[in-house]
Scaffold this motif. Structure first.
Motif, PDB file in Angstrom:
ATOM      1  N   GLY A  17       0.816  -1.211   0.000  1.00 49.26           N
ATOM      2  CA  GLY A  17       0.000   0.000   0.000  1.00 49.26           C
ATOM      3  C   GLY A  17       0.846   1.256   0.000  1.00 49.26           C
ATOM      4  N   LEU A  18       1.882   1.288   0.820  1.00 52.09           N
ATOM      5  CA  LEU A  18       2.766   2.447   0.853  1.00 52.09           C
ATOM      6  C   LEU A  18       3.513   2.628  -0.462  1.00 52.09           C
ATOM      7  CD1 LEU A  18       4.272   2.253   4.447  1.00 52.09           C
ATOM      8  CD2 LEU A  18       2.857   4.078   3.510  1.00 52.09           C
ATOM      9  N   SER A  19       3.908   1.534  -1.075  1.00 48.07           N
ATOM     10  CA  SER A  19       4.606   1.619  -2.359  1.00 48.07           C
ATOM     11  C   SER A  19       3.700   2.191  -3.448  1.00 48.07           C
ATOM     12  CB  SER A  19       5.109   0.241  -2.783  1.00 48.07           C
ATOM     13  OG  SER A  19       5.995  -0.277  -1.818  1.00 48.07           O
ATOM     14  N   ILE A  20       2.455   1.734  -3.460  1.00 47.56           N
ATOM     15  CA  ILE A  20       1.499   2.257  -4.437  1.00 47.56           C
ATOM     16  C   ILE A  20       1.232   3.734  -4.172  1.00 47.56           C
ATOM     17  CG2 ILE A  20      -0.901   2.094  -5.228  1.00 47.56           C
ATOM     18  CD1 ILE A  20      -0.668  -0.943  -4.847  1.00 47.56           C
ATOM     19  N   ASP A  21       1.117   4.119  -2.898  1.00 46.10           N
ATOM     20  CA  ASP A  21       0.954   5.538  -2.556  1.00 46.10           C
ATOM     21  C   ASP A  21       2.128   6.359  -3.071  1.00 46.10           C
ATOM     22  OD1 ASP A  21      -1.462   5.256  -1.269  1.00 46.10           O
ATOM     23  OD2 ASP A  21      -0.586   5.092   0.728  1.00 46.10           O
ATOM     24  N   PHE A  22       3.329   5.850  -2.886  1.00 42.77           N
ATOM     25  CA  PHE A  22       4.525   6.571  -3.328  1.00 42.77           C
ATOM     26  C   PHE A  22       4.518   6.780  -4.839  1.00 42.77           C
ATOM     27  CE2 PHE A  22       8.947   6.689  -4.766  1.00 42.77           C
ATOM     28  CZ  PHE A  22       9.393   7.790  -4.057  1.00 42.77           C
ATOM     29  N   ILE A  23       4.144   5.742  -5.582  1.00 43.22           N
ATOM     30  CA  ILE A  23       4.082   5.856  -7.041  1.00 43.22           C
ATOM     31  C   ILE A  23       3.028   6.889  -7.441  1.00 43.22           C
ATOM     32  CG2 ILE A  23       3.476   4.625  -9.171  1.00 43.22           C
ATOM     33  CD1 ILE A  23       4.695   2.095  -7.815  1.00 43.22           C
ATOM     34  N   GLY A  24       1.877   6.864  -6.776  1.00 41.63           N
ATOM     35  CA  GLY A  24       0.817   7.831  -7.078  1.00 41.63           C
ATOM     36  C   GLY A  24       1.236   9.262  -6.802  1.00 41.63           C
ATOM     37  N   VAL A  25       1.924   9.480  -5.683  1.00 39.99           N
ATOM     38  CA  VAL A  25       2.394  10.827  -5.350  1.00 39.99           C
ATOM     39  C   VAL A  25       3.447  11.289  -6.357  1.00 39.99           C
ATOM     40  CG1 VAL A  25       3.688  12.160  -3.629  1.00 39.99           C
ATOM     41  CG2 VAL A  25       1.815  10.693  -2.906  1.00 39.99           C
ATOM     42  N   ALA A  26       4.326  10.400  -6.762  1.00 40.25           N
ATOM     43  CA  ALA A  26       5.345  10.759  -7.753  1.00 40.25           C
ATOM     44  C   ALA A  26       4.686  11.136  -9.087  1.00 40.25           C
ATOM     45  CB  ALA A  26       6.320   9.602  -7.948  1.00 40.25           C
ATOM     46  N   MET A  27       3.632  10.416  -9.465  1.00 46.88           N
ATOM     47  CA  MET A  27       2.924  10.751 -10.698  1.00 46.88           C
ATOM     48  C   MET A  27       2.264  12.118 -10.593  1.00 46.88           C
ATOM     49  SD  MET A  27       1.258   7.164 -11.946  1.00 46.88           S
ATOM     50  CE  MET A  27       0.683   7.833 -13.508  1.00 46.88           C
ATOM     51  N   LEU A  59      -5.971   3.691  -3.987  1.00 49.60           N
ATOM     52  CA  LEU A  59      -5.793   2.240  -3.906  1.00 49.60           C
ATOM     53  C   LEU A  59      -4.805   1.871  -2.806  1.00 49.60           C
ATOM     54  CD1 LEU A  59      -6.301  -0.606  -5.068  1.00 49.60           C
ATOM     55  CD2 LEU A  59      -4.385  -0.176  -6.621  1.00 49.60           C
ATOM     56  N   GLY A  60      -3.710   2.623  -2.702  1.00 45.27           N
ATOM     57  CA  GLY A  60      -2.722   2.356  -1.655  1.00 45.27           C
ATOM     58  C   GLY A  60      -3.304   2.516  -0.266  1.00 45.27           C
ATOM     59  N   PHE A  61      -4.094   3.580  -0.064  1.00 43.07           N
ATOM     60  CA  PHE A  61      -4.732   3.776   1.233  1.00 43.07           C
ATOM     61  C   PHE A  61      -5.728   2.666   1.530  1.00 43.07           C
ATOM     62  CE2 PHE A  61      -3.630   8.437   1.024  1.00 43.07           C
ATOM     63  CZ  PHE A  61      -2.786   8.395   2.128  1.00 43.07           C
ATOM     64  N   LEU A  62      -6.460   2.242   0.528  1.00 42.49           N
ATOM     65  CA  LEU A  62      -7.432   1.165   0.713  1.00 42.49           C
ATOM     66  C   LEU A  62      -6.727  -0.126   1.133  1.00 42.49           C
ATOM     67  CD1 LEU A  62     -10.383   0.267   0.482  1.00 42.49           C
ATOM     68  CD2 LEU A  62      -9.913  -0.327  -1.896  1.00 42.49           C
ATOM     69  N   ILE A  63      -5.614  -0.431   0.497  1.00 39.29           N
ATOM     70  CA  ILE A  63      -4.856  -1.631   0.862  1.00 39.29           C
ATOM     71  C   ILE A  63      -4.350  -1.520   2.303  1.00 39.29           C
ATOM     72  CG2 ILE A  63      -2.721  -2.917   0.392  1.00 39.29           C
ATOM     73  CD1 ILE A  63      -3.228  -2.359  -2.587  1.00 39.29           C
ATOM     74  N   GLN A  64      -3.900  -0.346   2.702  1.00 41.55           N
ATOM     75  CA  GLN A  64      -3.432  -0.161   4.084  1.00 41.55           C
ATOM     76  C   GLN A  64      -4.569  -0.317   5.085  1.00 41.55           C
ATOM     77  OE1 GLN A  64      -1.572   3.687   3.671  1.00 41.55           O
ATOM     78  NE2 GLN A  64       0.446   2.748   3.831  1.00 41.55           N
ATOM     79  N   ILE A  65      -5.732   0.207   4.750  1.00 42.34           N
ATOM     80  CA  ILE A  65      -6.887   0.062   5.644  1.00 42.34           C
ATOM     81  C   ILE A  65      -7.268  -1.406   5.781  1.00 42.34           C
ATOM     82  CG2 ILE A  65      -9.366   0.524   5.824  1.00 42.34           C
ATOM     83  CD1 ILE A  65      -8.766   3.313   4.633  1.00 42.34           C
ATOM     84  N   ILE A  66      -7.276  -2.118   4.674  1.00 41.41           N
ATOM     85  CA  ILE A  66      -7.594  -3.548   4.709  1.00 41.41           C
ATOM     86  C   ILE A  66      -6.580  -4.296   5.574  1.00 41.41           C
ATOM     87  CG2 ILE A  66      -7.658  -5.662   3.308  1.00 41.41           C
ATOM     88  CD1 ILE A  66      -8.896  -3.917   1.073  1.00 41.41           C
ATOM     89  N   SER A  67      -5.299  -3.962   5.441  1.00 40.36           N
ATOM     90  CA  SER A  67      -4.292  -4.652   6.255  1.00 40.36           C
ATOM     91  C   SER A  67      -4.484  -4.353   7.739  1.00 40.36           C
ATOM     92  CB  SER A  67      -2.879  -4.285   5.808  1.00 40.36           C
ATOM     93  OG  SER A  67      -2.530  -2.989   6.241  1.00 40.36           O
ATOM     94  N   ASN A  68      -4.921  -3.151   8.080  1.00 43.24           N
ATOM     95  CA  ASN A  68      -5.177  -2.828   9.485  1.00 43.24           C
ATOM     96  C   ASN A  68      -6.358  -3.602  10.031  1.00 43.24           C
ATOM     97  OD1 ASN A  68      -3.041  -1.093   9.886  1.00 43.24           O
ATOM     98  ND2 ASN A  68      -4.190   0.694   9.201  1.00 43.24           N
ATOM     99  N   PHE A  69      -7.401  -3.810   9.201  1.00 43.90           N
ATOM    100  CA  PHE A  69      -8.529  -4.617   9.644  1.00 43.90           C
ATOM    101  C   PHE A  69      -8.149  -6.082   9.814  1.00 43.90           C
ATOM    102  CE2 PHE A  69     -11.463  -1.217   7.980  1.00 43.90           C
ATOM    103  CZ  PHE A  69     -12.033  -0.934   9.226  1.00 43.90           C
ATOM    104  N   LEU A  70      -7.237  -6.560   8.997  1.00 46.33           N
ATOM    105  CA  LEU A  70      -6.805  -7.951   9.100  1.00 46.33           C
ATOM    106  C   LEU A  70      -5.948  -8.200  10.332  1.00 46.33           C
ATOM    107  CD1 LEU A  70      -5.948  -8.791   5.384  1.00 46.33           C
ATOM    108  CD2 LEU A  70      -7.950  -9.485   6.682  1.00 46.33           C
ATOM    109  N   GLN A  71      -5.319  -7.152  10.860  1.00 46.50           N
ATOM    110  CA  GLN A  71      -4.494  -7.313  12.067  1.00 46.50           C
ATOM    111  C   GLN A  71      -5.355  -7.628  13.285  1.00 46.50           C
ATOM    112  OE1 GLN A  71      -2.240  -3.706  12.413  1.00 46.50           O
ATOM    113  NE2 GLN A  71      -0.438  -4.601  11.436  1.00 46.50           N
ATOM    114  N   ASN A  72      -6.567  -7.089  13.309  1.00 45.08           N
ATOM    115  CA  ASN A  72      -7.426  -7.276  14.489  1.00 45.08           C
ATOM    116  C   ASN A  72      -8.177  -8.550  14.463  1.00 45.08           C
ATOM    117  OD1 ASN A  72      -6.581  -4.801  15.352  1.00 45.08           O
ATOM    118  ND2 ASN A  72      -8.252  -3.729  14.351  1.00 45.08           N
TER     119      ASN A  72
END
Length: 91
Positions: free
Chosen positions: A11-21, A78-91
């Protein structure tokens, strides 16, 4: 490494690519204004090319920048969505 950590990294990698674009192809760029057609006809020659050529070139640049900036924004979401999903999976 846990699956949730891997999802966070993705998710962070996708965010980084989006910000660079967005950094490279921001939707607001003043150099893309139609400046050759003020008081000139389409067949007038400016800098060795016709005014209609320059205007068409600017329109194509605007379209490309608009498309790439939308893709960059979508990647950030998309990157933020993936990060949110990973946070829900931790619990």
């Amino acid at each position: 490494m846990e699956k949730t950590q891997i999802l966070n990294i993705i998710g962070l990698s996708i965010d980084f690519i989006g910000v660079a674009m967005l950094f490279n192809w921001a939707p607001i760029q003043s150099n893309l204004e139609d400046d050759h057609n003020i008081g000139l006809e389409d067949e007038t020659i400016v800098e060795g090319k016709t005014v209609s050529y320059w205007n068409e070139k600017k329109r194509k640049q605007k379209k490309k920048i608009s498309c790439l900036s939308k893709i960059g924004f979508a990647l950030i979401l998309l990157g933020f969505l993936i990060q949110i999903i990973s946070n829900f999976l931790q619990n």
